[in-house]
Design a protein around this motif. Sequence first.
Motif, PDB file in Angstrom:
ATOM      1  N   ASN A  36       6.014  -2.452   6.797  1.00  0.00           N
ATOM      2  CA  ASN A  36       4.948  -2.222   5.793  1.00  0.00           C
ATOM      3  C   ASN A  36       3.695  -1.223   5.769  1.00  0.00           C
ATOM      4  O   ASN A  36       3.144  -0.884   4.749  1.00  0.00           O
TER       5      ASN A  36
ATOM      6  N   PRO B  52       3.943  -0.130   1.210  1.00  0.00           N
ATOM      7  CA  PRO B  52       2.923  -1.169   1.593  1.00  0.00           C
ATOM      8  C   PRO B  52       3.195  -2.271   0.248  1.00  0.00           C
ATOM      9  O   PRO B  52       2.201  -1.859  -1.257  1.00  0.00           O
ATOM     10  N   SER B  53       4.098  -3.449   0.477  1.00  0.00           N
ATOM     11  CA  SER B  53       4.133  -3.906  -0.773  1.00  0.00           C
ATOM     12  C   SER B  53       2.830  -4.795  -0.738  1.00  0.00           C
ATOM     13  O   SER B  53       2.638  -4.915  -2.501  1.00  0.00           O
ATOM     14  N   VAL B  54       1.557  -5.127  -0.323  1.00  0.00           N
ATOM     15  CA  VAL B  54       0.619  -5.699  -1.050  1.00  0.00           C
ATOM     16  C   VAL B  54       0.227  -4.084  -1.919  1.00  0.00           C
ATOM     17  O   VAL B  54      -0.990  -4.531  -2.712  1.00  0.00           O
ATOM     18  N   LEU B  55      -0.023  -2.718  -1.815  1.00  0.00           N
ATOM     19  CA  LEU B  55      -0.796  -2.061  -2.981  1.00  0.00           C
ATOM     20  C   LEU B  55       0.229  -2.387  -4.485  1.00  0.00           C
ATOM     21  O   LEU B  55      -0.070  -2.464  -4.663  1.00  0.00           O
TER      22      LEU B  55
ATOM     23  N   ALA C  85      -5.068  -3.799  -0.386  1.00  0.00           N
ATOM     24  CA  ALA C  85      -3.994  -2.979   0.316  1.00  0.00           C
ATOM     25  C   ALA C  85      -4.964  -2.304   1.675  1.00  0.00           C
ATOM     26  O   ALA C  85      -4.737  -2.409   2.942  1.00  0.00           O
TER      27      ALA C  85
ATOM     28  N   SER D 143      -5.805  -5.362   3.747  1.00  0.00           N
ATOM     29  CA  SER D 143      -4.538  -5.285   4.920  1.00  0.00           C
ATOM     30  C   SER D 143      -4.290  -5.021   6.302  1.00  0.00           C
ATOM     31  O   SER D 143      -4.282  -4.655   7.255  1.00  0.00           O
TER      32      SER D 143
ATOM     33  N   TYR E 271      -4.015   5.670  -0.793  1.00  0.00           N
ATOM     34  CA  TYR E 271      -3.490   4.983   0.438  1.00  0.00           C
ATOM     35  C   TYR E 271      -3.244   5.558   1.669  1.00  0.00           C
ATOM     36  O   TYR E 271      -3.011   5.397   3.057  1.00  0.00           O
TER      37      TYR E 271
END
Length: 264
Positions: free
Chosen positions: A119, A123-126, A134, A137, A173
């Motif tokens: 991750n 950063p898959s959430v991003l 993100a 997280s 990020y």
Amino acid sequence: MAQQIPSNLGLLLIIGTLAMFIMALSIIVFAVLYQQKMRRKKQEMVQLELNYKNEMVQATLDAKEIEQRRIAIELHDDIGSSLTALKLSFVSLPIDEEERQLLNEGVQITIGKVRSLSNRLLPSVLEELGLVPAVKSLVNTLAQQIPNVHFSVIAVNDPKHESQTREVSLAVYRILQELINNILKYAKATVIQLTLEQNEDGIQITLIDNGTGFVPTKEDKLKSQSLGLKNIESRSQQVGAQIDYELQNPGTKVTLLWKPKTEI
């Protein structure tokens, strides 16, 4: 006839003086125009060199992101799947329940570390949810992994004014990741406070710690071992973000500001 000679000489002197004046003026004008031309050439060369450096930085960062994406996918799909299969195979091992439980716990911890590393690299959430989720997280994950440091995060998002591109979000990020990493490695901080605001005016991040305090100089950013500072500088230049460092008592306050370019 004798009286006309002085008059002719005077006229010749005037013409000669005028010709010399015109010649001198022409030389001055030529010199000024030449200097302006050389100045423009120099500015063009400087701009070309700057554009080349920016393109090289962009290419380097793009290559790094591609490689990190590849490694992250391999960690998640290959190593993660192998560890999960290994964990499932413990069921058939001729061992007692206590040993099986210890093995399961060990593999589960390793799976968690692999997922965390994957991750951080990708950063898959991003990509799925955006910058604010993100960042939340990221901070929550660090808070769980580093219990001796108290993290606090205030993140405000106005989804109607998400004016930044994926490139900007990723750069911000990554910069934040690097800043926090530097604090954890060098500042000996026990408290890290993060405030992030995203709206129509852009993005503003404030990062405050209670560590030893550090404001990097130009020399610090050029040192070969200062890879983290170089990455921060490169990514901020890449998207036109401004970063300011300010010593606190104790610690350091870092402010990152990115504003969308206004079209003329």
